[in-house]
Design a protein around this motif. Structure first.
Motif, PDB file in Angstrom:
ATOM      1  N   ILE A 232      47.106  32.044  54.724  1.00 28.93           N
ATOM      2  CA  ILE A 232      47.398  30.934  55.613  1.00 28.93           C
ATOM      3  C   ILE A 232      48.978  31.012  55.772  1.00 28.93           C
ATOM      4  O   ILE A 232      49.597  31.105  55.110  1.00 28.93           O
ATOM      5  N   TYR A 233      49.152  30.911  57.141  1.00 32.64           N
ATOM      6  CA  TYR A 233      50.662  30.816  57.669  1.00 32.64           C
ATOM      7  C   TYR A 233      51.028  29.408  57.722  1.00 32.64           C
ATOM      8  O   TYR A 233      50.326  28.538  58.471  1.00 32.64           O
ATOM      9  N   ARG A 234      52.284  29.158  57.209  1.00 34.27           N
ATOM     10  CA  ARG A 234      52.768  27.651  57.566  1.00 34.27           C
ATOM     11  C   ARG A 234      52.816  27.419  58.951  1.00 34.27           C
ATOM     12  O   ARG A 234      53.431  28.254  59.570  1.00 34.27           O
ATOM     13  N   GLY A 235      52.446  26.253  59.284  1.00 33.91           N
ATOM     14  CA  GLY A 235      52.688  25.558  60.759  1.00 33.91           C
ATOM     15  C   GLY A 235      51.535  26.105  61.626  1.00 33.91           C
ATOM     16  O   GLY A 235      51.401  25.415  62.679  1.00 33.91           O
ATOM     17  N   ALA A 236      50.896  26.855  61.142  1.00 31.01           N
ATOM     18  CA  ALA A 236      49.678  27.467  62.261  1.00 31.01           C
ATOM     19  C   ALA A 236      48.370  27.106  61.357  1.00 31.01           C
ATOM     20  O   ALA A 236      48.163  27.337  60.085  1.00 31.01           O
ATOM     21  N   LEU A 237      47.448  26.753  62.086  1.00 35.04           N
ATOM     22  CA  LEU A 237      46.166  26.147  61.517  1.00 35.04           C
ATOM     23  C   LEU A 237      45.257  27.733  61.469  1.00 35.04           C
ATOM     24  O   LEU A 237      45.440  28.336  62.503  1.00 35.04           O
ATOM     25  N   PRO A 238      44.697  28.021  60.494  1.00 34.06           N
ATOM     26  CA  PRO A 238      43.817  28.998  60.310  1.00 34.06           C
ATOM     27  C   PRO A 238      42.551  29.046  61.051  1.00 34.06           C
ATOM     28  O   PRO A 238      42.030  27.853  61.419  1.00 34.06           O
ATOM     29  N   ALA A 239      41.864  29.999  61.532  1.00 27.77           N
ATOM     30  CA  ALA A 239      40.626  30.085  62.048  1.00 27.77           C
ATOM     31  C   ALA A 239      39.531  29.220  61.017  1.00 27.77           C
ATOM     32  O   ALA A 239      39.900  29.156  59.946  1.00 27.77           O
ATOM     33  N   ARG A 240      38.721  28.996  61.543  1.00 26.38           N
ATOM     34  CA  ARG A 240      37.528  28.194  60.899  1.00 26.38           C
ATOM     35  C   ARG A 240      37.233  28.889  59.728  1.00 26.38           C
ATOM     36  O   ARG A 240      37.139  30.370  59.887  1.00 26.38           O
ATOM     37  N   LEU A 241      36.793  28.357  58.694  1.00 29.73           N
ATOM     38  CA  LEU A 241      36.533  28.969  57.407  1.00 29.73           C
ATOM     39  C   LEU A 241      34.857  29.181  57.422  1.00 29.73           C
ATOM     40  O   LEU A 241      34.113  28.418  57.556  1.00 29.73           O
ATOM     41  N   HIS A 242      34.534  30.415  57.462  1.00 30.52           N
ATOM     42  CA  HIS A 242      33.097  30.641  57.152  1.00 30.52           C
ATOM     43  C   HIS A 242      32.665  31.252  55.964  1.00 30.52           C
ATOM     44  O   HIS A 242      33.584  31.715  55.381  1.00 30.52           O
ATOM     45  N   PRO A 243      31.410  31.153  55.757  1.00 30.34           N
ATOM     46  CA  PRO A 243      31.171  31.638  54.230  1.00 30.34           C
ATOM     47  C   PRO A 243      31.404  32.772  53.961  1.00 30.34           C
ATOM     48  O   PRO A 243      31.532  33.101  52.917  1.00 30.34           O
ATOM     49  N   VAL A 244      31.145  33.876  54.848  1.00 30.70           N
ATOM     50  CA  VAL A 244      31.581  35.485  54.563  1.00 30.70           C
ATOM     51  C   VAL A 244      32.994  35.301  54.025  1.00 30.70           C
ATOM     52  O   VAL A 244      33.055  36.341  53.437  1.00 30.70           O
ATOM     53  N   LEU A 245      33.944  34.687  54.693  1.00 28.57           N
ATOM     54  CA  LEU A 245      35.292  34.689  54.308  1.00 28.57           C
ATOM     55  C   LEU A 245      35.391  34.289  52.950  1.00 28.57           C
ATOM     56  O   LEU A 245      36.224  34.908  52.106  1.00 28.57           O
ATOM     57  N   VAL A 246      34.843  33.302  52.548  1.00 30.92           N
ATOM     58  CA  VAL A 246      34.821  32.834  51.038  1.00 30.92           C
ATOM     59  C   VAL A 246      34.228  33.808  50.191  1.00 30.92           C
ATOM     60  O   VAL A 246      34.691  34.318  49.159  1.00 30.92           O
ATOM     61  N   ARG A 247      33.132  34.365  50.465  1.00 31.95           N
ATOM     62  CA  ARG A 247      32.363  35.452  49.770  1.00 31.95           C
ATOM     63  C   ARG A 247      33.211  36.616  49.486  1.00 31.95           C
ATOM     64  O   ARG A 247      33.096  37.205  48.484  1.00 31.95           O
ATOM     65  N   ASN A 248      33.897  37.193  50.811  1.00 27.49           N
ATOM     66  CA  ASN A 248      34.561  38.221  50.508  1.00 27.49           C
ATOM     67  C   ASN A 248      35.972  38.326  50.083  1.00 27.49           C
ATOM     68  O   ASN A 248      36.460  39.595  50.229  1.00 27.49           O
ATOM     69  N   ARG A 249      36.400  37.139  50.008  1.00 26.61           N
ATOM     70  CA  ARG A 249      37.714  36.970  49.597  1.00 26.61           C
ATOM     71  C   ARG A 249      38.189  37.675  48.512  1.00 26.61           C
ATOM     72  O   ARG A 249      37.593  37.707  47.402  1.00 26.61           O
ATOM     73  N   ARG A 250      39.419  38.583  48.639  1.00 27.87           N
ATOM     74  CA  ARG A 250      39.848  39.220  47.598  1.00 27.87           C
ATOM     75  C   ARG A 250      41.415  38.758  47.203  1.00 27.87           C
ATOM     76  O   ARG A 250      42.126  38.657  48.293  1.00 27.87           O
ATOM     77  N   PHE A 251      41.787  38.395  46.023  1.00 27.27           N
ATOM     78  CA  PHE A 251      43.041  38.176  45.623  1.00 27.27           C
ATOM     79  C   PHE A 251      44.059  39.188  44.976  1.00 27.27           C
ATOM     80  O   PHE A 251      43.390  40.208  44.575  1.00 27.27           O
ATOM     81  N   SER A 252      45.224  39.131  45.204  1.00 22.23           N
ATOM     82  CA  SER A 252      46.173  40.271  44.823  1.00 22.23           C
ATOM     83  C   SER A 252      46.217  39.780  43.392  1.00 22.23           C
ATOM     84  O   SER A 252      46.046  38.782  42.584  1.00 22.23           O
ATOM     85  N   PRO A 253      46.466  41.092  42.525  1.00 18.20           N
ATOM     86  CA  PRO A 253      46.729  40.821  41.178  1.00 18.20           C
ATOM     87  C   PRO A 253      47.619  40.041  40.796  1.00 18.20           C
ATOM     88  O   PRO A 253      48.844  40.186  41.618  1.00 18.20           O
ATOM     89  N   ALA A 254      47.914  39.442  39.626  1.00 14.83           N
ATOM     90  CA  ALA A 254      49.230  38.943  39.223  1.00 14.83           C
ATOM     91  C   ALA A 254      50.236  39.747  39.102  1.00 14.83           C
ATOM     92  O   ALA A 254      50.072  41.113  38.937  1.00 14.83           O
ATOM     93  N   GLY A 255      51.577  39.174  38.997  1.00 11.94           N
ATOM     94  CA  GLY A 255      52.729  39.871  39.041  1.00 11.94           C
ATOM     95  C   GLY A 255      52.815  40.998  37.915  1.00 11.94           C
ATOM     96  O   GLY A 255      52.168  40.738  36.847  1.00 11.94           O
ATOM     97  N   PHE A 256      53.670  41.797  37.638  1.00 16.21           N
ATOM     98  CA  PHE A 256      53.890  42.923  36.629  1.00 16.21           C
ATOM     99  C   PHE A 256      54.105  42.108  35.356  1.00 16.21           C
ATOM    100  O   PHE A 256      54.579  41.226  35.109  1.00 16.21           O
ATOM    101  N   GLY A 257      53.403  42.656  34.422  1.00 15.75           N
ATOM    102  CA  GLY A 257      53.271  42.018  32.933  1.00 15.75           C
ATOM    103  C   GLY A 257      52.181  40.870  33.029  1.00 15.75           C
ATOM    104  O   GLY A 257      52.292  40.252  31.681  1.00 15.75           O
ATOM    105  N   ARG A 258      51.493  40.650  33.849  1.00 18.41           N
ATOM    106  CA  ARG A 258      50.399  39.298  33.874  1.00 18.41           C
ATOM    107  C   ARG A 258      49.037  40.116  34.028  1.00 18.41           C
ATOM    108  O   ARG A 258      49.026  40.864  35.089  1.00 18.41           O
TER     109      ARG A 258
END
Length: 85
Positions: free
Chosen positions: A6-32
Motif C-alpha cells: 500500500i502506498y500512502r495517499g493512493a488507493l490500491p487496486a481491488r483486492l482479489h482472492p489470489v492476491l491474498v492467497r499468494n501474499r508473501r511477507f518480508s522476514p522480521a528484522g535482523f535478530g528477530r
C-alpha cells in the motif's frame, strides 16, 4: 516494496482472492524471527477495508434488488387490474 504494498495517499487496486492467497511477507528484522509485524498489520488493514467495502456494496445491492422486485410486483398488479377492467 513488494507486490500488494500500500502506498500512502493512493488507493490500491481491488483486492482479489489470489492476491491474498499468494501474499508473501518480508522476514522480521535482523535478530528477530518471523514476519515483519508492521507489514502484516498493513496488509490485514487493507483486507479489512476491502471486505468492508464489499459488504456495504452487497447490502446496497440487496436493498436495490428488493426495491426493483417491489416495483415489478406493483407494475404487474396495475397491469392485471387494467386487463380485468
Amino acid at each position: 516494496m513488494g507486490p500488494g504494498t500500500i502506498y500512502r495517499g493512493a488507493l490500491p487496486a481491488r483486492l482479489h482472492p489470489v492476491l491474498v492467497r499468494n501474499r508473501r511477507f518480508s522476514p522480521a528484522g535482523f535478530g528477530r524471527r518471523g514476519l515483519d509485524p508492521e507489514e502484516v498489520r498493513r496488509f490485514l488493514h487493507r483486507v479489512a477495508l476491502e471486505l468492508t467495502t464489499l459488504h456495504h456494496e452487497v447490502d446496497r445491492l440487496v436493498e436495490e434488488n428488493a426495491r426493483i422486485k417491489q416495483a415489478l410486483r406493483d407494475w404487474q398488479t396495475v397491469q392485471a387490474r387494467r386487463r380485468r377492467s
